[in-house]
Design a protein around this motif. Structure first.
Motif, PDB file in Angstrom:
ATOM      1  N   SER A 110     -14.591   9.688   3.086  1.00 24.14           N
ATOM      2  CA  SER A 110     -15.875   9.508   3.784  1.00 24.14           C
ATOM      3  C   SER A 110     -15.753   9.907   5.259  1.00 24.14           C
ATOM      4  N   LYS A 111     -14.524   9.956   5.784  1.00 15.49           N
ATOM      5  CA  LYS A 111     -14.313  10.258   7.206  1.00 15.49           C
ATOM      6  C   LYS A 111     -13.881  11.694   7.448  1.00 15.49           C
ATOM      7  N   LEU A 112     -13.542  12.407   6.403  1.00 15.00           N
ATOM      8  CA  LEU A 112     -13.057  13.797   6.579  1.00 15.00           C
ATOM      9  C   LEU A 112     -14.181  14.729   6.970  1.00 15.00           C
TER      10      LEU A 112
ATOM     11  N   ALA B 132     -10.018   2.250  -2.660  1.00 11.69           N
ATOM     12  CA  ALA B 132     -10.747   1.979  -1.420  1.00 11.69           C
ATOM     13  C   ALA B 132     -10.203   2.837  -0.273  1.00 11.69           C
ATOM     14  N   ILE B 133      -8.887   3.002  -0.222  1.00 10.88           N
ATOM     15  CA  ILE B 133      -8.293   3.859   0.809  1.00 10.88           C
ATOM     16  C   ILE B 133      -8.789   5.292   0.625  1.00 10.88           C
ATOM     17  N   LYS B 134      -8.765   5.763  -0.621  1.00  9.52           N
ATOM     18  CA  LYS B 134      -9.192   7.135  -0.908  1.00  9.52           C
ATOM     19  C   LYS B 134     -10.660   7.342  -0.512  1.00  9.52           C
ATOM     20  N   GLN B 135     -11.498   6.389  -0.864  1.00  9.24           N
ATOM     21  CA  GLN B 135     -12.925   6.483  -0.546  1.00  9.24           C
ATOM     22  C   GLN B 135     -13.133   6.489   0.966  1.00  9.24           C
ATOM     23  N   TRP B 136     -12.413   5.619   1.670  1.00 11.11           N
ATOM     24  CA  TRP B 136     -12.529   5.539   3.128  1.00 11.11           C
ATOM     25  C   TRP B 136     -12.107   6.863   3.767  1.00 11.11           C
TER      26      TRP B 136
ATOM     27  N   GLN C 278      -7.514  13.652  17.748  1.00  9.50           N
ATOM     28  CA  GLN C 278      -8.179  12.439  18.223  1.00  9.50           C
ATOM     29  C   GLN C 278      -8.335  11.426  17.087  1.00  9.50           C
ATOM     30  N   PRO C 279      -8.223  10.121  17.392  1.00  7.90           N
ATOM     31  CA  PRO C 279      -8.476   9.116  16.357  1.00  7.90           C
ATOM     32  C   PRO C 279      -9.948   9.172  15.952  1.00  7.90           C
ATOM     33  N   ALA C 280     -10.205   9.354  14.673  1.00  7.34           N
ATOM     34  CA  ALA C 280     -11.576   9.473  14.181  1.00  7.34           C
ATOM     35  C   ALA C 280     -12.038   8.210  13.467  1.00  7.34           C
ATOM     36  N   ALA C 281     -11.101   7.463  12.889  1.00  4.17           N
ATOM     37  CA  ALA C 281     -11.450   6.238  12.156  1.00  4.17           C
ATOM     38  C   ALA C 281     -10.211   5.362  12.036  1.00  4.17           C
TER      39      ALA C 281
ATOM     40  N   ILE D  63       0.806  -1.219   0.000  1.00  2.00           N
ATOM     41  CA  ILE D  63       0.000   0.000   0.000  1.00  2.00           C
ATOM     42  C   ILE D  63       0.844   1.276   0.000  1.00  2.00           C
ATOM     43  N   ALA D  64       2.148   1.156   0.213  1.00  2.00           N
ATOM     44  CA  ALA D  64       3.008   2.345   0.281  1.00  2.00           C
ATOM     45  C   ALA D  64       2.907   3.239  -0.961  1.00  2.00           C
ATOM     46  N   PRO D  65       2.982   2.678  -2.187  1.00  2.00           N
ATOM     47  CA  PRO D  65       2.861   3.552  -3.367  1.00  2.00           C
ATOM     48  C   PRO D  65       1.502   4.250  -3.449  1.00  2.00           C
ATOM     49  N   ALA D  66       0.444   3.557  -3.056  1.00  2.00           N
ATOM     50  CA  ALA D  66      -0.898   4.159  -3.067  1.00  2.00           C
ATOM     51  C   ALA D  66      -0.962   5.330  -2.093  1.00  2.00           C
ATOM     52  N   LEU D  67      -0.346   5.160  -0.921  1.00  2.00           N
ATOM     53  CA  LEU D  67      -0.359   6.232   0.071  1.00  2.00           C
ATOM     54  C   LEU D  67       0.449   7.429  -0.414  1.00  2.00           C
ATOM     55  N   GLU D  68       1.556   7.169  -1.117  1.00  4.47           N
ATOM     56  CA  GLU D  68       2.348   8.263  -1.698  1.00  4.47           C
ATOM     57  C   GLU D  68       1.485   9.067  -2.678  1.00  4.47           C
ATOM     58  N   GLU D  69       0.788   8.355  -3.563  1.00  2.00           N
ATOM     59  CA  GLU D  69      -0.053   9.024  -4.561  1.00  2.00           C
ATOM     60  C   GLU D  69      -1.189   9.790  -3.886  1.00  2.00           C
ATOM     61  N   LEU D  70      -1.814   9.177  -2.890  1.00  2.00           N
ATOM     62  CA  LEU D  70      -2.907   9.838  -2.182  1.00  2.00           C
ATOM     63  C   LEU D  70      -2.408  11.051  -1.413  1.00  2.00           C
ATOM     64  N   GLY D  71      -1.168  10.987  -0.940  1.00  2.00           N
ATOM     65  CA  GLY D  71      -0.574  12.129  -0.253  1.00  2.00           C
ATOM     66  C   GLY D  71      -0.536  13.353  -1.144  1.00  2.00           C
TER      67      GLY D  71
END
Length: 106
Positions: free
Chosen positions: A104-106, A97-101, A84-87, A37-45
Motif C-alpha cells: 500500500s506504500k510502494l 499484514a506486513i505484505k499489505q502494508w 527518505q522514510p516513507a512509512a 516476524i523474521a521468517p515472514a520478512l524472509e519470505e516477503l523478501g
C-alpha cells in the motif's frame, strides 16, 4: 538470501542510495517479536523482490541509524523511498499484514 543485513557504516549505501524502495527492519537478538516476524520478512523478501529490498539492522550493534530515525520500540519497520522514510510500522504483524502494508506504500 531474501533479506540482507546492513550496519551503520553501510546504511547510506544499502538503504539511502538504493535504486528501489527498501524496507528496513530494526531488530535485536533479545527481541522475541523480532524473531517472530523474521521468517515472514524472509519470505516477503523473495515474494516482493522485484518491488522492494528488505534489509535488517541490529540496533544493539548499530545505534546510529535507529537514533537518527527515531526508533524507540522494536521491531520497527521503516519503508524508505528515494532515500527518505516513507512509512513506519512499529510492532510485530502477521506476514499478510506486513505484505499489505508494504504494497500500500510502494
Amino acid at each position: 538470501m531474501a533479506t540482507k543485513a546492513t550496519t551503520d557504516a553501510t546504511f547510506a549505501t544499502d538503504v539511502l542510495e538504493s535504486g528501489k524502495p527498501v524496507l528496513v527492519d530494526f531488530w535485536a537478538e533479545w527481541c522475541g517479536p523480532c524473531k517472530m516476524i523474521a521468517p515472514a520478512l524472509e519470505e516477503l523478501g523473495e515474494e516482493l523482490a522485484d518491488q522492494v529490498q528488505i534489509i535488517k539492522i541490529d540496533i544493539d550493534e548499530n545505534p546510529d541509524a535507529p537514533t537518527k530515525y527515531g526508533v524507540r520500540g522494536i521491531p520497527t519497520m521503516i519503508l524508505f523511498k528515494d532515500g527518505q522514510p516513507a512509512a513506519t510500522q512499529v510492532g510485530a504483524m502477521p506476514k499478510s499484514a506486513i505484505k499489505q502494508w508494504v504494497q500500500s506504500k510502494l
